[in-house]
Design an enzyme around this catalytic site. Structure first.
Site, PDB file in Angstrom:
ATOM      1  N   CYS D 159       0.804  -1.219   0.000  1.00 34.81           N
ATOM      2  CA  CYS D 159       0.000   0.000   0.000  1.00 34.81           C
ATOM      3  C   CYS D 159       0.840   1.273   0.000  1.00 34.81           C
ATOM      4  O   CYS D 159       0.522   2.237  -0.695  1.00 34.81           O
ATOM      5  CB  CYS D 159      -0.968  -0.008   1.188  1.00 34.81           C
ATOM      6  N   HIS D 258      -2.488   6.707   3.614  1.00 38.71           N
ATOM      7  CA  HIS D 258      -1.056   6.814   3.887  1.00 38.71           C
ATOM      8  C   HIS D 258      -0.527   8.107   3.265  1.00 38.71           C
ATOM      9  O   HIS D 258      -0.679   8.328   2.066  1.00 38.71           O
ATOM     10  CB  HIS D 258      -0.297   5.644   3.253  1.00 38.71           C
TER      11      HIS D 258
END
Lengths: 368, 368, 368, 368
Positions: D159, D258
């Site tokens: 990710c 993120h």
């Protein structure tokens, strides 16, 4: 006075867990007790404490504890036989058998686990409320088979019960029995241990449910606020004036400190004034204080007058987490009065209660 | 049906604030209404909306709104005179005069501010509960000096009141009047607007106090659950069966979604069964639904059967935040029954209520 | 030694703010200094400290401070003229003029504000790094018009700079000058003061921007790590070996404690081994320690060997927040080595630095 | 075009986990794919999906999925044999063998697990970057023993890698190869799955370590940004211009999204202007877009001009979490330029990538 006590060797059961860590932190410099044995699961046994513990407190592991070898939670594991007392921070799924075995082996057990709280011969003792329940341990010893000479179990209350029962005790002491109590808690994540609550469950969230917590508050309160039976062989559970209690328990994104909103109704016809209630809280003193045990807070209840207090982050550290904070005393549109209270759930709500209970037992001659 | 409506030009007062942003987000694609004017403080007036707004929603500012020129909140400022309706997300310190002026200028005001909620001729209207209060606006118009022909004010309730009053209405509809209600809320930070709550005040913390919030819940509930006087000229405030209500309000570290723990006692002798109560919640339908207005949720109340629901992060988005979630229906040790409810405080608790109120007014011919 | 010092009366400027509160907390029991005057805005002046302060620390306001009357920040306001030293936690928008006036009035000013940090005759002093900059204050005094006899200003660094510059100083002391430094910070909300960061901006969020913070780190580091010019009249800004520095600053949902990820490249050809670097951090000692001033930590840098440390919640309290924590020392795929460091931004990063700077000045005879 | 596709039956492996839940949410209304089989551990097998899943998304479980019977993750378990494709959200400790078995059974596997990312014949495919790696699956099939006719594995990236590699690809496409990349991430808790990160570890905290995450970013980036070998039988890992990459990974108290601070140096002598870089990001288009697959975002990279954006809470939902946000483009004092980027780690960073990869495979004839 502390200096006059020979140090008593103590063990900690469940030493690697959340409550166990607090026991170690609080006992590391204790005037009466010295940590002599650490018990944990067989997975950790045989290894150094610092190796097997995910230490989560903001103060480091006490230096002398770091390299202590963790034992299994068995009375004959190294070190425990020299202990007079063990403090149990065990999970309830193992606490029952282990605490039973330690008592049978003539150790005195101060337990934070729930297993024996409802035992009719085991005191459920909040040190700021009901040390007068302690003598029942003598009867407890006689009921065992074989009877013990030294060994007994004393439990302390669930963390959320503890925060609520101290101000309730102050009210009953000043104004006679209560009739009705409504409680809604906002409880910290540390109450669930480690790893406990997943961050995905609690960040930006409230979980309006904590398994069996409401029942604990509702049941434990009557035992704690009640007296000892006339024959000294059990507890009356406030039978002279049955308490109606209803609790709602919520988990909130707070690290330490359980807040509770409480409404109460007195049995007396004319409820006391808010000013009298404020004074009853502020003036409340308890046996732990008159005995002068080391963990007793200078004030059992700190009354806050600011309209938005107590708050967990700002007030949980008062008196090293050994007192209860109370604020927002005001009339209730349904019952007589309502207020907010706050307890440090891992100190007075857990480890500090066990330790203060043991201190009281020392001072009253129940640990020799 | 939506297509049959000619679009009604609307203004948003307090357009740069937290509630104003929600109004814009929700109105940007509305089948009845088209945003035509934006009002804010004189500091922002004359500039493009995107320049002066700290937009805090997770969807971007609607493209056609970005470059709209913000006006002062005056009925004669550009654009407002062509509007039939204004939605007010104004702060209470300015809402009183501004809304008064817009009404006097023959605009219809749907306000989220508290200023006129207690006005005896202004409906305090939760769209899922009491649209039958709407006709009082005709009397309102006659009381003004000079009387208005088109202009009137309708308020919606405080965000925390809204979440509680919907399930209470469902209970009263099914089982007759309530006698007693105890409420403890756990309220989101967005309820305080922007910048609102300082992060230093709420991270790892609970603030057990929200100024005048408890009084709002206690007062507003009776007006909303009550009826219209026989002469149609005011509200009866549940006078036939006065409600005893006590509220405790807490701020918790949640972004959106007010949770409340509620206990109730019915006036009827034998309280309904938990199963009947569950059914009353799940089956509750309201006029917004039968009218089929665009913002009406398919279910007014979503009943959750999981023991730990509703939760704000997981359930606040249900039906676009236009419903109330209810769960944990269980007996109360003091009153009859207790449950947990949840409302999206910035949608049904604020902007969605204003808009749905206006939709209802359209369908019932109060906006032409 | 502390006992041999006559207590020096000190004032606190900006006493009601976040840094001011820390000054008061830390000075309340200080062996050298005694709080004698409190300055704040004219809005607060004339009132008791406890009345006008939103105290946000977890320890209560020191009892003797509660009822002290707050003064305006003017050298002739009551109390200040008897002070030898003032500590300034003022906001930069007022600090410039006020600190100037206090210095002109012959007070010694230890300031946490940014206003004079870039002044060529004002030391920018991190007590664990560059107390050798202190003597430049003698030159500073001569540049003023009229020159002062006692008054001078010493600033301490920005909170995030402080956390980074201590380990950099340790590296330069052991291995010679650095060539390149890359820093990415994760900074606590308390760095923004109170009310500071809105909870709506930071809960469940990161803000990848802090106004002018990156420039501060990039500029201040060279002044701090550099030396004093040969003539003693200013600072060389590391001119012998210019530092390339790039900083990224982020606000994260942490209450106290700035974390930084740092990569460095040495000027020497062969970089030291990781083991040597670890040792250089652990062995680093500074003048504050050798002088033995009261606030000096026993270790300037605490090296953590656990792979996931330091962490702000667990490590910010080490040595009362007066040290820097370092961990995760490992090779960098681009520069030579990278590591993580942590500083308590409100203690060593702010108030503790000012106080330790003053302690050093006492010990070296610059406060008499 | 979507309508012209016959629906392809798909299975979800690891269906009860965090990524599996996203697969189900995203596939429930997918124009190409229809959920036909759900695989999980043997503990869950045989039971209804809603019974065994702790659903943690804010939208409810799709109605038709609630009562689907969960199977073991075996190719011959009911339902899988009729599937053409499986999406794997399995944990790496079981993904290796299970995905191997499904491929051997002639299923096409789109996997979010890390196990085959470094396999020299398995594409590591970020749909917005390198769909030109897809044809290597034909070679992959020939290397198996026995060779498969239909079955192959395609992985997507970690990710955090995904969020960084999209803007890097845009820079390389516009300005030629990069030489150096420095990355510091601030990663959300959802990246760790459920229960994943304990709330006691992350509330009011940063954890500056995520196991093997830094190595993943450093290794995967070169494979993704590199090309296919001339013989079409493997990947060149950017060998023509080796990338120096250094990553620091931190866990922060953010639920989804993120953030990364990135600095880069180009190989070309004169770096492009900031304006050209901004344009390169904003204009970047990729094959997923030109093919017009359903999950492709309208913009691959959204450039934010506000100085404090992107922010995870406000920007992670843009284009349904299928794009990357970039902001704060500015000069770097060490490398050429720095910027901040943001990816929704559970959508483009996980499930959306797998699904978009499969969509691309459909459009290019690799799924028939």
């Amino acid at each position: 006075m502390p200096n006059s006590h020979p140090k008593i060797k103590v063990g900690v059961l469940g030493a690697t867990g959340t409550v166990g860590q607090r026991f170690i932190q609080l006992l590391a410099t204790h005037p009466y007790f010295v940590i002599h044995a650490l018990g944990a699961s067989s997975r950790s046994a045989g290894q150094e404490y610092a190796q097997v513990t995910k230490w989560k407190l903001a103060t480091p592991i006490p230096v002398f504890v770091r390299r202590m070898i963790v034992q299994e939670c068995k009375p004959d594991a190294e070190g425990f036989s020299e202990c007079g007392v063990v403090f149990s921070g065990l999970d309830h799924d193992v606490a029952g058998d282990i605490e039973f075995a330690f008592r049978a082996a003539e150790l005195i057990v101060f337990s934070n686990a729930k297993n024996y709280r409802r035992d009719p011969v085991v005191p459920l003792m909040v040190p700021l409320v009901n040390p007068h329940h302690l003598p029942v341990v003598r009867h407890q010893q006689t009921t065992l088979s074989p009877p013990t000479k030294k060994g007994y179990i004393v439990t302390n209350a669930n963390c959320s019960t503890t925060g609520v029962v101290v101000p309730l005790a102050a009210l009953e002491k000043a104004f006679g029995p209560l009739e009705t109590v409504m409680v809604t808690t906002l409880q910290a994540i540390s109450g669930a241990g480690y790893p406990g609550v997943s961050s995905l469950d609690i960040m930006d969230n409230v979980v309006p449910y904590i398994g069996s917590e409401e029942e604990k508050i509702e049941w434990e309160t009557s035992k704690i606020l009640g007296g000892v039976n006339d024959d000294g062989k059990g507890f009356d559970h406030h039978a002279h004036a049955p308490l109606k209690i209803s609790a709602n328990c919520n988990r909130v994104p707070v690290i330490d400190g359980h807040t509770a909103c409480v409404s109460v109704k007195f049995r007396r016809e004319t409820p006391p004034s808010l000013e009298d209630i404020r004074k009853a809280f502020a003036d409340y003193t308890c046996e732990a204080q008159t005995l002068g045990v080391p963990s007793a807070p200078p004030q059992a209840i700190v009354v806050h007058d600011a309209p938005d207090r107590p708050q967990p982050r700002l007030d949980r550290d008062l008196h090293n987490g050994a007192c209860v904070s109370v604020g927002r005393i005001r009339p209730c549109g349904v019952l007589d009065v309502k207020f907010v209270c706050l307890v440090d759930n891992v100190r007075l709500g857990a480890a500090t209660s066990s330790i203060m209970n043991a201190e009281i037992a020392v001072e009253r001659g129940y640990i020799v």
